[in-house]
Design a protein around this motif. Structure first.
Motif, PDB file in Angstrom:
ATOM      1  N   GLY A 120       0.824  -1.205   0.000  1.00 19.73           N
ATOM      2  CA  GLY A 120       0.000   0.000   0.000  1.00 19.73           C
ATOM      3  C   GLY A 120       0.864   1.263   0.000  1.00 19.73           C
ATOM      4  N   PHE A 121       0.284   2.361   0.460  1.00 20.31           N
ATOM      5  CA  PHE A 121       0.993   3.640   0.445  1.00 20.31           C
ATOM      6  C   PHE A 121       1.684   3.947   1.774  1.00 20.31           C
ATOM      7  CE2 PHE A 121      -2.194   4.264  -2.921  1.00 20.31           C
ATOM      8  CZ  PHE A 121      -1.305   4.492  -3.969  1.00 20.31           C
ATOM      9  N   ASP A 122       1.501   3.063   2.758  1.00 22.56           N
ATOM     10  CA  ASP A 122       2.100   3.341   4.065  1.00 22.56           C
ATOM     11  C   ASP A 122       2.975   2.174   4.497  1.00 22.56           C
ATOM     12  OD1 ASP A 122       2.637   4.358   6.564  1.00 22.56           O
ATOM     13  OD2 ASP A 122       0.896   3.363   7.456  1.00 22.56           O
ATOM     14  N   PRO A 123       4.262   2.325   4.610  1.00 21.60           N
ATOM     15  CA  PRO A 123       5.006   3.528   4.251  1.00 21.60           C
ATOM     16  C   PRO A 123       5.264   3.561   2.745  1.00 21.60           C
ATOM     17  CG  PRO A 123       6.415   1.923   5.363  1.00 21.60           C
ATOM     18  CD  PRO A 123       5.095   1.276   5.185  1.00 21.60           C
ATOM     19  N   LEU A 124       5.286   4.757   2.220  1.00 21.50           N
ATOM     20  CA  LEU A 124       5.441   4.936   0.775  1.00 21.50           C
ATOM     21  C   LEU A 124       6.902   4.745   0.337  1.00 21.50           C
ATOM     22  CD1 LEU A 124       3.957   5.805  -1.806  1.00 21.50           C
ATOM     23  CD2 LEU A 124       4.513   8.162  -1.240  1.00 21.50           C
ATOM     24  N   LEU A 125       7.813   5.318   1.125  1.00 22.95           N
ATOM     25  CA  LEU A 125       9.226   5.277   0.723  1.00 22.95           C
ATOM     26  C   LEU A 125       9.859   3.917   1.001  1.00 22.95           C
ATOM     27  CD1 LEU A 125      10.527   8.724   2.021  1.00 22.95           C
ATOM     28  CD2 LEU A 125      10.071   8.067  -0.342  1.00 22.95           C
ATOM     29  N   ARG A 126      10.777   3.552   0.133  1.00 20.63           N
ATOM     30  CA  ARG A 126      11.547   2.329   0.363  1.00 20.63           C
ATOM     31  C   ARG A 126      12.513   2.542   1.535  1.00 20.63           C
ATOM     32  NH1 ARG A 126      11.717  -1.322  -3.973  1.00 20.63           N
ATOM     33  NH2 ARG A 126      10.297  -0.687  -5.623  1.00 20.63           N
ATOM     34  N   ARG A 127      12.997   1.452   2.119  1.00 18.52           N
ATOM     35  CA  ARG A 127      13.965   1.516   3.215  1.00 18.52           C
ATOM     36  C   ARG A 127      15.304   0.952   2.728  1.00 18.52           C
ATOM     37  NH1 ARG A 127       9.926   4.496   4.680  1.00 18.52           N
ATOM     38  NH2 ARG A 127       9.283   4.365   6.830  1.00 18.52           N
ATOM     39  N   PRO A 128      16.393   1.724   2.904  1.00 22.59           N
ATOM     40  CA  PRO A 128      17.712   1.217   2.486  1.00 22.59           C
ATOM     41  C   PRO A 128      18.318   0.272   3.540  1.00 22.59           C
ATOM     42  CG  PRO A 128      17.893   3.497   3.258  1.00 22.59           C
ATOM     43  CD  PRO A 128      16.456   3.097   3.445  1.00 22.59           C
ATOM     44  N   ILE A 129      18.732  -0.902   3.119  1.00 21.06           N
ATOM     45  CA  ILE A 129      19.392  -1.855   4.023  1.00 21.06           C
ATOM     46  C   ILE A 129      20.615  -2.435   3.306  1.00 21.06           C
ATOM     47  CG2 ILE A 129      19.165  -4.027   5.340  1.00 21.06           C
ATOM     48  CD1 ILE A 129      17.284  -1.969   6.513  1.00 21.06           C
ATOM     49  N   SER A 130      21.731  -2.519   4.021  1.00 22.25           N
ATOM     50  CA  SER A 130      22.980  -3.026   3.437  1.00 22.25           C
ATOM     51  C   SER A 130      22.911  -4.519   3.160  1.00 22.25           C
ATOM     52  CB  SER A 130      24.147  -2.805   4.400  1.00 22.25           C
ATOM     53  OG  SER A 130      24.245  -1.464   4.736  1.00 22.25           O
ATOM     54  N   ILE A 131      23.672  -4.922   2.176  1.00 20.93           N
ATOM     55  CA  ILE A 131      23.839  -6.352   1.904  1.00 20.93           C
ATOM     56  C   ILE A 131      24.939  -6.847   2.848  1.00 20.93           C
ATOM     57  CG2 ILE A 131      24.617  -8.028   0.177  1.00 20.93           C
ATOM     58  CD1 ILE A 131      23.409  -5.952  -1.935  1.00 20.93           C
ATOM     59  N   CYS A 132      24.597  -7.810   3.685  1.00 19.29           N
ATOM     60  CA  CYS A 132      25.543  -8.298   4.704  1.00 19.29           C
ATOM     61  C   CYS A 132      26.458  -9.361   4.117  1.00 19.29           C
ATOM     62  CB  CYS A 132      24.739  -8.852   5.873  1.00 19.29           C
ATOM     63  SG  CYS A 132      25.658  -9.823   7.032  1.00 19.29           S
ATOM     64  N   SER A 133      25.898 -10.225   3.266  1.00 22.07           N
ATOM     65  CA  SER A 133      26.693 -11.238   2.567  1.00 22.07           C
ATOM     66  C   SER A 133      25.845 -11.766   1.423  1.00 22.07           C
ATOM     67  CB  SER A 133      27.088 -12.384   3.500  1.00 22.07           C
ATOM     68  OG  SER A 133      25.933 -13.045   3.958  1.00 22.07           O
TER      69      SER A 133
ATOM     70  N   GLY B 118      15.357   8.870  -0.514  1.00 22.46           N
ATOM     71  CA  GLY B 118      14.097   8.833  -1.247  1.00 22.46           C
ATOM     72  C   GLY B 118      14.208   7.771  -2.326  1.00 22.46           C
ATOM     73  N   CYS B 119      14.680   8.188  -3.508  1.00 18.93           N
ATOM     74  CA  CYS B 119      14.702   7.281  -4.668  1.00 18.93           C
ATOM     75  C   CYS B 119      15.753   6.178  -4.551  1.00 18.93           C
ATOM     76  CB  CYS B 119      14.943   8.090  -5.941  1.00 18.93           C
ATOM     77  SG  CYS B 119      16.602   8.796  -6.015  1.00 18.93           S
ATOM     78  N   GLY B 120      16.900   6.477  -3.955  1.00 20.31           N
ATOM     79  CA  GLY B 120      17.984   5.490  -3.828  1.00 20.31           C
ATOM     80  C   GLY B 120      18.843   5.342  -5.071  1.00 20.31           C
ATOM     81  N   ILE B 121      18.501   6.084  -6.145  1.00 20.83           N
ATOM     82  CA  ILE B 121      19.237   5.892  -7.408  1.00 20.83           C
ATOM     83  C   ILE B 121      19.819   7.192  -7.977  1.00 20.83           C
ATOM     84  CG2 ILE B 121      18.051   3.779  -8.135  1.00 20.83           C
ATOM     85  CD1 ILE B 121      16.222   5.629  -9.873  1.00 20.83           C
ATOM     86  N   GLY B 122      19.887   8.225  -7.155  1.00 16.31           N
ATOM     87  CA  GLY B 122      20.570   9.447  -7.597  1.00 16.31           C
ATOM     88  C   GLY B 122      19.696  10.478  -8.281  1.00 16.31           C
ATOM     89  N   ALA B 123      18.370  10.336  -8.208  1.00 19.10           N
ATOM     90  CA  ALA B 123      17.489  11.245  -8.951  1.00 19.10           C
ATOM     91  C   ALA B 123      16.823  12.322  -8.110  1.00 19.10           C
ATOM     92  CB  ALA B 123      16.414  10.433  -9.672  1.00 19.10           C
ATOM     93  N   CYS B 124      16.623  12.084  -6.812  1.00 15.95           N
ATOM     94  CA  CYS B 124      15.770  13.013  -6.038  1.00 15.95           C
ATOM     95  C   CYS B 124      16.566  13.976  -5.149  1.00 15.95           C
ATOM     96  CB  CYS B 124      14.788  12.229  -5.181  1.00 15.95           C
ATOM     97  SG  CYS B 124      15.566  11.447  -3.736  1.00 15.95           S
TER      98      CYS B 124
END
Ligand SMILES: Cc1cc2nc3c(=O)[nH]c(=O)nc-3n(C[C@H](O)[C@H](O)[C@H](O)COP(=O)(O)OP(=O)(O)OC[C@H]3O[C@@H](n4cnc5c(N)ncnc54)[C@H](O)[C@@H]3O)c2cc1C
Ligand code: FES
Length: 256
Positions: A46-59, A218-224
């Motif tokens: 859905g729209f809540d939460p709208l934004l993605r969450r950044p999480i590191s790749i551990c392995s 926000g976007c995670g890809i360098g656009a926002c």
């Protein structure tokens, strides 16, 4: 190439107080090119939460097409994630960002890996890759308290590992910086809270040093431009984007 896909949850378990290890199956694993890259996760349909969450790749394991994340249940997004079960799917974008440069240390040299709290996970893949290269690896992992400690065994299998806790309830009492002073090394890689990164950068002005930064995204890809930080390069652009220029920067590249 960045992929966006529905990735299957293979397993999820609590490995420390409110800290979860999540193993995913995903085609995007084939595109991972460095430790320290991250994925951007949409935790709800859905729209809540709208934004993605950044999480590191551990392995990751390219053959099995699996990657592992470790995250702390914190706000709404990570709480929703912690309720998910094996067999369910998550919308994942990645791999994103520029990770830790493994080629900055040679076989026989010593790398010091310093993690703070939830900044520890990306150092695990880095440690694995450095070990494979024949680099001597020393780890210093700092946590607030005993119940927050995770992956001690995994890191110890790779090399000497110091654990510090702020309250002295486990390992050495104090900060990771106290231990750094006692060691000699050729290159230092670190990820953790900004005050810790700042102290490490200030305390090691003559060392080869790489820091992984966190910024709200926000976007995670360098656009926002949600994730910008100031660059210290007076001749070039005055800012850098943590999501696409980072999250890993060489010491001095950005002002933290
Ligand atoms: C490159 C990168 C890698 C990360 N790797 C990990 C990891 O491996 N494990 C882990 O536990 N956490 C990691 N984080 C922090 C993690 O993204 C936040 O804890 C998480 O987004 C919080 O979401 P929430 O919905 O639970 O909290 P909320 O507070 O509800 O989040 C609200 C908003 O703030 C953002 N946000 C909140 N805290 C942070 C933060 N510290 N950094 C960046 N954005 C934040 C969220 O993305 C969201 O947009 C990483 C952050 C970045 C930038
Ligand atoms: S998060 Fe959009 S530019 Fe970095």
């Amino acid at each position: 190439m960045i992929k966006k896909e529905l990735s299957k949850i293979i397993s999820q378990k609590e490995i420390a107080a409110d800290v979860y290890e999540l193993i995913m199956e995903a085609d995007l694993v084939s595109e991972i090119n460095a430790p320290g890259q991250f994925v951007h996760i949409r935790v709800s349909n859905g729209f809540d939460p709208l934004l993605r969450r950044p999480i590191s790749i551990c392995s990751f394991d390219k053959k099995a097409k699996q990657f592992t994340m470790i995250y702390r249940k914190d706000g709404r997004g990570t709480s929703l994630m912690s309720d998910m079960e094996p067999g369910m799917y998550l919308d994942v974008l990645g791999p994103l960002g520029n990770g830790f440069p493994v080629d900055e240390v040679n076989a026989g040299e010593t790398a010091l890996l310093v993690g703070g709290g939830i900044g520890v996970p990306p150092l695990y893949e880095l440690s694995n890759q450095l070990i494979e290269k024949g680099v001597n690896v020393i780890h210093i992992l700092g946590f607030q308290t005993k119940s927050a400690v995770f992956y001690e065994k995994e890191f110890t299998e790779n090399g000497m590992t110091f654990i510090t806790t702020d309250d002295g309830s486990y390992g050495r009492k104090g900060f990771v910086t106290d231990v750094i002073k006692e060691l000699s090394f050729d290159c230092l890689y670190t990820c953790g809270p900004t005050p810790m990164l700042r102290a490490i950068e200030k305390g090691n002005p003559d060392k080869k040093l790489f820091l992984s930064l966190e910024e709200r995204m926000g976007c995670g890809i360098g656009a926002c431009y949600a994730c910008v930080c100031h660059s210290s390069d007076a001749s070039g652009s005055s800012y850098k984007k943590v999501c696409s220029d980072g999250p890993v920067f060489r010491a001095g590249e950005v002002i933290i």
